[in-house]
Design a protein around this motif. Structure first.
Motif, PDB file in Angstrom:
ATOM      1  N   GLU A 104       0.847  -1.190   0.000  1.00 32.32           N
ATOM      2  CA  GLU A 104       0.000   0.000   0.000  1.00 32.32           C
ATOM      3  C   GLU A 104       0.886   1.246   0.000  1.00 32.32           C
ATOM      4  OE1 GLU A 104       0.793  -0.129   4.410  1.00 32.32           O
ATOM      5  OE2 GLU A 104       0.916  -1.483   2.724  1.00 32.32           O
ATOM      6  N   LYS A 105       0.323   2.321  -0.518  1.00 30.90           N
ATOM      7  CA  LYS A 105       0.998   3.621  -0.526  1.00 30.90           C
ATOM      8  C   LYS A 105      -0.034   4.682  -0.196  1.00 30.90           C
ATOM      9  CE  LYS A 105       4.611   2.398  -3.721  1.00 30.90           C
ATOM     10  NZ  LYS A 105       5.130   2.470  -5.052  1.00 30.90           N
ATOM     11  N   PRO A 106       0.277   5.566   0.714  1.00 29.81           N
ATOM     12  CA  PRO A 106       1.445   5.583   1.590  1.00 29.81           C
ATOM     13  C   PRO A 106       1.394   4.417   2.577  1.00 29.81           C
ATOM     14  CG  PRO A 106      -0.149   7.192   2.353  1.00 29.81           C
ATOM     15  CD  PRO A 106      -0.690   6.621   1.074  1.00 29.81           C
ATOM     16  N   ARG A 107       2.466   4.242   3.323  1.00 29.59           N
ATOM     17  CA  ARG A 107       2.515   3.179   4.326  1.00 29.59           C
ATOM     18  C   ARG A 107       1.476   3.472   5.394  1.00 29.59           C
ATOM     19  NH1 ARG A 107       2.713  -1.606   5.127  1.00 29.59           N
ATOM     20  NH2 ARG A 107       4.071  -2.516   6.644  1.00 29.59           N
ATOM     21  N   LEU A 108       0.576   2.538   5.630  1.00 30.06           N
ATOM     22  CA  LEU A 108      -0.515   2.726   6.589  1.00 30.06           C
ATOM     23  C   LEU A 108      -0.360   1.783   7.775  1.00 30.06           C
ATOM     24  CD1 LEU A 108      -3.475   2.836   4.040  1.00 30.06           C
ATOM     25  CD2 LEU A 108      -2.289   4.782   5.084  1.00 30.06           C
TER      26      LEU A 108
END
Length: 135
Positions: A104-108
């Motif tokens: 995923e982007k951004p890192r969650l």
């Protein structure tokens, strides 16, 4: 679809948290708030509440009106320390910090927290913690 609630306390809880009541029955109140985060999973844009939601609940009141209060929210990596600091200053226990997704982007990340106190007091403390998050 939001469920209509008979509980004015649940409605107040939702208003303080800037969310919507999604369940209110049998002395349980659940509120959802969707964070405004532009996120992708596997390089695809997502608006899914599975990725962007914050959830809060209260239940099991005692004779003094204190309830079990639970919360979970998606959080950006750079928001973690300021958010946890506000929660801890307000005596809300942080119980977990972890990821849900890969690629995923951004890192969650997802943070879980809890307290046993009057629910509107919990809601005000959590709302204060949300002020340090990205708008």
């Amino acid at each position: 679809m939001p469920v209509k609630t008979r509980s004015s306390k649940c409605k107040q809880f939702a208003q303080i948290l800037k969310g919507k009541v999604i369940a209110s029955k049998n002395r349980l109140c659940v509120v959802q708030r969707i964070r405004n985060i532009k996120a992708t999973v596997l390089n695809r844009r997502t608006r899914s509440p599975l990725v962007k939601a914050a959830l809060f609940s209260f239940e099991s009141p005692d004779k003094q009106g204190r309830t079990l209060n639970l919360g979970e929210t998606v959080i950006l990596q750079r928001e973690i320390n300021p958010f946890i600091s506000v929660l801890r200053r307000n005596k809300i226990k942080v119980t977990a910090l972890h990821n849900h997704w890969l690629f995923e982007k951004p890192r969650l990340f997802y943070i879980h927290f809890e307290s046993k106190e009057k629910p509107l007091r919990f809601a005000r403390k959590v709302a204060k913690a949300f002020t340090v998050l990205k708008k």
